[in-house]
Design an enzyme around this catalytic site. Structure first.
Site, PDB file in Angstrom:
ATOM      1  N   ALA A  89       0.817  -1.213   0.000  1.00  0.00           N
ATOM      2  CA  ALA A  89       0.000   0.000   0.000  1.00  0.00           C
ATOM      3  C   ALA A  89       0.852   1.264   0.000  1.00  0.00           C
ATOM      4  O   ALA A  89       0.488   2.260  -0.615  1.00  0.00           O
ATOM      5  CB  ALA A  89      -0.930  -0.004   1.214  1.00  0.00           C
ATOM      6  N   GLU A  90       1.986   1.214   0.685  1.00  0.00           N
ATOM      7  CA  GLU A  90       2.822   2.410   0.826  1.00  0.00           C
ATOM      8  C   GLU A  90       3.669   2.707  -0.405  1.00  0.00           C
ATOM      9  O   GLU A  90       3.756   3.850  -0.826  1.00  0.00           O
ATOM     10  CB  GLU A  90       3.737   2.269   2.051  1.00  0.00           C
ATOM     11  N   SER A  91       4.331   1.691  -0.956  1.00  0.00           N
ATOM     12  CA  SER A  91       5.323   1.950  -2.005  1.00  0.00           C
ATOM     13  C   SER A  91       5.225   1.028  -3.213  1.00  0.00           C
ATOM     14  O   SER A  91       6.012   1.171  -4.138  1.00  0.00           O
ATOM     15  CB  SER A  91       6.729   1.815  -1.422  1.00  0.00           C
TER      16      SER A  91
END
Length: 193
Positions: A89-91
């Site tokens: 989700a982040e990167s």
């Protein structure tokens, strides 16, 4: 000025230049480039790539960090599938990712958070996973193991979650919690192999 222009042109020469480079403002109107992340006035230098289709996305391998995720997660007593879901989700597994707000690396650590966690190089995948996992462990402890609140706090900060008395109603945070939980369930259902 000529020296700075030459450095910039050399860095821009390669469209896929991914070296650890930082541009630093000394506060006196001078800017310099370095490969050492200094505490103040430095930001990652990521040259803009011209002529790339804006709809074209880079594909990052979702299993290349599995051994590190597994080892670090178990050491910190955090479900490895949760860590993997946060990274996705982040990167999207881009260890060179930099957000508009300045978050860095796989687990998108803010520079101040990285310093507090003792992460000297947020672009180093193992250091980033270790720091992000320890931060996630702190949030799980803070919110008594409540997955939704801990994930929300990873995105919006623990203060925002405490003030809201639950998941803050920020559209970005609500969507983020949903996305992480969806990835988490997907990884758990497929298992490690």
């Amino acid at each position: 000025m000529i020296a700075v222009a030459v450095v910039v042109l050399l860095l821009l020469h390669s469209a896929d230049c991914q070296a650890d480079m930082y541009v630093c403002d000394d506060g006196n109107g001078s800017v310099h480039f370095t490969n050492v992340l200094l505490e103040k006035g430095c930001k990652p230098f990521l040259p803009k790539v011209k002529n790339r289709n804006k709809n074209q996305k880079k594909s990052y391998d979702t299993v290349v960090y599995d051994d590190d995720i597994w080892t670090i997660s178990l050491r910190n007593k955090v479900d490895p599938y949760l860590v993997k879901a946060v990274i996705r989700a982040e990167s999207s597994f881009n260890h060179r990712a930099v957000s508009k707000k300045g978050a860095l690396g796989l687990m998108q650590l803010m520079p101040e958070t990285a310093r507090q966690l003792g992460v000297p190089d947020p672009f180093n995948p193992q250091q980033n996973i270790d720091g992000g996992t320890r931060y996630l462990r702190q949030l799980l402890d803070t919110f008594n193991g409540d997955l939704r609140l801990s994930i929300a706090a990873y995105n919006a900060g623990p203060g925002a979650v405490k003030r809201a008395g639950g998941v803050p109603k920020f559209p970005e945070t609500v969507e983020y919690v949903s996305r992480v939980l969806k990835h988490y369930q997907g990884y758990k259902s497929r298992g490690r192999g």
